[in-house]
Design a protein around this motif. Structure first.
Motif, PDB file in Angstrom:
ATOM      1  N   ARG A 291       2.957  -1.085  13.006  1.00 41.01           N
ATOM      2  CA  ARG A 291       3.448  -0.843  11.650  1.00 41.01           C
ATOM      3  C   ARG A 291       2.539  -1.505  10.625  1.00 41.01           C
ATOM      4  O   ARG A 291       2.417  -2.715  10.575  1.00 41.01           O
ATOM      5  N   GLY A 292       1.839  -0.698   9.831  1.00 39.73           N
ATOM      6  CA  GLY A 292       0.993  -1.238   8.780  1.00 39.73           C
ATOM      7  C   GLY A 292      -0.448  -0.789   8.884  1.00 39.73           C
ATOM      8  O   GLY A 292      -0.894  -0.251   9.900  1.00 39.73           O
ATOM      9  N   ALA A 293      -1.188  -1.041   7.790  1.00 42.87           N
ATOM     10  CA  ALA A 293      -2.562  -0.544   7.675  1.00 42.87           C
ATOM     11  C   ALA A 293      -3.550  -1.309   8.543  1.00 42.87           C
ATOM     12  O   ALA A 293      -4.733  -0.979   8.565  1.00 42.87           O
ATOM     13  N   HIS A 294      -3.100  -2.334   9.258  1.00 40.57           N
ATOM     14  CA  HIS A 294      -3.988  -3.104  10.127  1.00 40.57           C
ATOM     15  C   HIS A 294      -4.382  -2.351  11.383  1.00 40.57           C
ATOM     16  O   HIS A 294      -5.417  -2.637  11.990  1.00 40.57           O
ATOM     17  N   ARG A 295      -3.581  -1.408  11.820  1.00 41.60           N
ATOM     18  CA  ARG A 295      -3.811  -0.819  13.141  1.00 41.60           C
ATOM     19  C   ARG A 295      -5.080   0.023  13.150  1.00 41.60           C
ATOM     20  O   ARG A 295      -5.480   0.603  12.134  1.00 41.60           O
ATOM     21  N   GLU A 296      -5.685   0.118  14.333  1.00 40.23           N
ATOM     22  CA  GLU A 296      -6.949   0.840  14.501  1.00 40.23           C
ATOM     23  C   GLU A 296      -6.777   2.098  15.342  1.00 40.23           C
ATOM     24  O   GLU A 296      -7.681   2.511  16.061  1.00 40.23           O
ATOM     25  N   CYS A 297      -5.621   2.720  15.245  1.00 41.47           N
ATOM     26  CA  CYS A 297      -5.350   3.962  15.971  1.00 41.47           C
ATOM     27  C   CYS A 297      -4.339   4.762  15.165  1.00 41.47           C
ATOM     28  O   CYS A 297      -3.644   4.231  14.303  1.00 41.47           O
ATOM     29  N   GLY A 328       6.978  11.334   2.559  1.00 44.76           N
ATOM     30  CA  GLY A 328       7.068  10.348   3.618  1.00 44.76           C
ATOM     31  C   GLY A 328       6.573   8.992   3.133  1.00 44.76           C
ATOM     32  O   GLY A 328       6.690   8.653   1.949  1.00 44.76           O
ATOM     33  N   ASP A 329       5.986   8.215   4.036  1.00 43.59           N
ATOM     34  CA  ASP A 329       5.503   6.873   3.709  1.00 43.59           C
ATOM     35  C   ASP A 329       4.114   6.686   4.311  1.00 43.59           C
ATOM     36  O   ASP A 329       3.932   5.979   5.302  1.00 43.59           O
ATOM     37  N   PRO A 330       3.099   7.338   3.696  1.00 40.42           N
ATOM     38  CA  PRO A 330       1.753   7.233   4.263  1.00 40.42           C
ATOM     39  C   PRO A 330       1.004   5.984   3.801  1.00 40.42           C
ATOM     40  O   PRO A 330       1.394   5.315   2.839  1.00 40.42           O
ATOM     41  N   MET A 331      -0.079   5.692   4.512  1.00 40.77           N
ATOM     42  CA  MET A 331      -1.029   4.650   4.145  1.00 40.77           C
ATOM     43  C   MET A 331      -2.391   5.303   3.951  1.00 40.77           C
ATOM     44  O   MET A 331      -2.636   6.405   4.451  1.00 40.77           O
ATOM     45  N   LEU A 332      -3.285   4.615   3.248  1.00 37.82           N
ATOM     46  CA  LEU A 332      -4.599   5.171   2.945  1.00 37.82           C
ATOM     47  C   LEU A 332      -5.673   4.131   3.277  1.00 37.82           C
ATOM     48  O   LEU A 332      -5.477   2.929   3.057  1.00 37.82           O
ATOM     49  N   ARG A 333      -6.790   4.596   3.825  1.00 39.20           N
ATOM     50  CA  ARG A 333      -7.955   3.746   4.083  1.00 39.20           C
ATOM     51  C   ARG A 333      -9.191   4.499   3.616  1.00 39.20           C
ATOM     52  O   ARG A 333      -9.349   5.685   3.922  1.00 39.20           O
ATOM     53  N   VAL A 334     -10.085   3.820   2.890  1.00 38.36           N
ATOM     54  CA  VAL A 334     -11.264   4.444   2.300  1.00 38.36           C
ATOM     55  C   VAL A 334     -12.513   3.728   2.799  1.00 38.36           C
ATOM     56  O   VAL A 334     -12.580   2.493   2.787  1.00 38.36           O
ATOM     57  N   CYS A 335     -13.500   4.515   3.232  1.00 42.53           N
ATOM     58  CA  CYS A 335     -14.720   3.948   3.804  1.00 42.53           C
ATOM     59  C   CYS A 335     -15.953   4.676   3.280  1.00 42.53           C
ATOM     60  O   CYS A 335     -15.853   5.747   2.674  1.00 42.53           O
ATOM     61  N   ASN A 353      -4.391   0.752   1.365  1.00 42.92           N
ATOM     62  CA  ASN A 353      -3.134   0.502   0.671  1.00 42.92           C
ATOM     63  C   ASN A 353      -2.008   1.210   1.402  1.00 42.92           C
ATOM     64  O   ASN A 353      -2.209   2.214   2.073  1.00 42.92           O
ATOM     65  N   ASP A 354      -0.806   0.661   1.221  1.00 42.09           N
ATOM     66  CA  ASP A 354       0.396   1.277   1.765  1.00 42.09           C
ATOM     67  C   ASP A 354       1.226   1.857   0.616  1.00 42.09           C
ATOM     68  O   ASP A 354       1.238   3.070   0.402  1.00 42.09           O
TER      69      ASP A 354
END
Length: 397
Positions: A291-297, A328-335, A353-354
């Motif tokens: 649960r959360g943006a920390h996960r790598e999968c 829903g409740d998405p999270m975002l990661r930018v690279c 961000n969550d």
């Protein structure tokens, strides 16, 4: 490293002066995934800023951290006390292989840290370590000090750590050492409530870096993004290995038991699943650990957006922030898709961000467009497997 990186996560509001709950305690049950990966782990083949003095509790008369390592056997399991263990599922969920470049004066090369073998480009195996206290009592260490040999001041983290709290090793499946064991010191604190459904466990964080310990039913988490939260695997050939994590190896801290302090996690170096966040999460990891943006999968690649190099911008799918829309409740990661290390891990990301702007939709702000002029955007449901949509938009100030 700013000590704010080790501020505890608060999952529920904490009222000022809230009482510390001490109802009749009972041992905290470990989740099935934890038991699976730590029980009989020696077999070698598992299936896988401080509060003011007015609010800080008074130091104990004799802190366990002041005592020499005990020479006696492990305490009787029936005797009350703390019980430290490892949430191996969190380490599995946050595993990634990435590269980084270290200057000759990097704190990771300081002899007190010794996290990398040499300056320059290094290949790293990153992972998180979560240590729940499943026992009957708090682990209370008290205030660290320079004259206590059990503590060392970490230049990388900017605060005192309890020396040798954990040991990390990379081994062959047969148990032969590949990357020598490295002792990792921790600032022990209440990061998050682990026994969320236990009414006898306090909702309020009690321990911080300036008054260290872990409450019964709480856990400390060293996230994969933190300095030295990795093994330097530079030069290690691809293949099958085991990441071994051991807590309290010298038994400096008294516990109800010591046989649940080791996790052995199979790792296949060279596996594409470790080089990006889009592979499915392993079946053995639970919802709590992912649960959360920390996960790598479990992330989805949404595509690449063009931007003006050097300009700051906002990007998201949050209508409340004036950027796109979500359900829903998405999270975002930018690279940066041109990152030479090629892994959009939490550590390499330009931002993540969550929830934003009072909504469950994400917005990453203050991103600087990289020299490539492109942004790779990934999204994922906060709760693994939940439905979501994320219509991304970006804007300049």
């Amino acid at each position: 490293m700013d000590a704010a990186l080790r501020a505890p996560t608060q999952w529920r509001p904490i009222a000022a002066g809230a009482a510390y709950a001490r109802a009749v305690p009972r041992p905290i049950a470990a989740p099935a995934a934890l038991a699976l990966w730590t029980a009989a782990s020696a077999c070698g083949a598992p299936p896988d800023a401080a509060p003011g003095d007015a609010s800080a509790p008074a130091p104990p008369d004799a802190s366990p951290a002041d005592a020499a390592p005990p020479d006696t056997p492990a305490p009787d399991a029936a005797a009350p006390g703390p019980d430290l263990t490892l949430n191996a599922a969190r380490a599995i969920a946050d595993l990634s292989v990435e590269g980084d470049t270290f200057a000759a004066d990097a704190c990771e090369l300081d002899p007190a840290e010794a996290c990398v073998g040499a300056p320059g480009d290094r290949r790293l195996l990153r992972f998180a370590v979560e240590t729940p206290n499943l026992g009957l009592e708090d682990l209370q260490l008290g205030r660290p000090s320079a004259d206590n040999p059990n503590y060392v001041f970490s230049e990388c983290h900017g605060h005192y750590h309890f020396e040798g709290y954990a040991v990390y090793r990379l081994e062959t499946p047969a148990g032969d050492l590949v990357v020598p064991g490295r002792k990792q010191a921790f600032c022990l604190l209440d990061w998050q409530k682990y026994a969320a459904d236990d009414p006898t466990v306090s909702d309020s964080a009690r321990y911080v870096c300036s008054f260290q310990g872990i409450q019964r039913g709480w856990s400390d988490v060293y996230e994969a993004r933190l300095p030295c939260q990795f093994l330097d695997i530079t030069g290690v050939p691809d293949g099958d290995y085991v990441l071994a994590i051991e807590l309290n190896a010298e038994h400096r801290l008294p516990e109800m038991r010591y046989d649940n302090n080791v996790a052995r996690i199979p790792v296949r170096l060279g596996d594409p699943a470790l080089s990006g966040p889009t592979e499915p999460c392993p079946a053995e990891v639970d919802a709590y650990s992912t649960r959360g943006a920390h996960r790598e999968c479990g992330w989805d690649a949404l595509g690449t957006w063009e931007c003006e190099p050097g300009r700051r911008l906002r990007i998201g799918c949050a209508a409340a922030c004036g950027l796109g829309a979500c359900t829903g409740d998405p999270m975002l990661r930018v690279c940066d898709p041109a990152d030479p290390w090629g892994n959009c891990s939490a550590t390499r990301a330009l931002g993540a961000n969550d929830d934003a702007c009072g909504s469950a939709c994400p917005r990453v702000r203050d991103v600087v467009c990289p020299a490539s002029g492109q942004l790779a955007v990934y999204a994922a449901a906060r709760e693994l497997g939940a439905a979501y949509t994320c219509e991304v938009d970006l804007a300049y100030p």
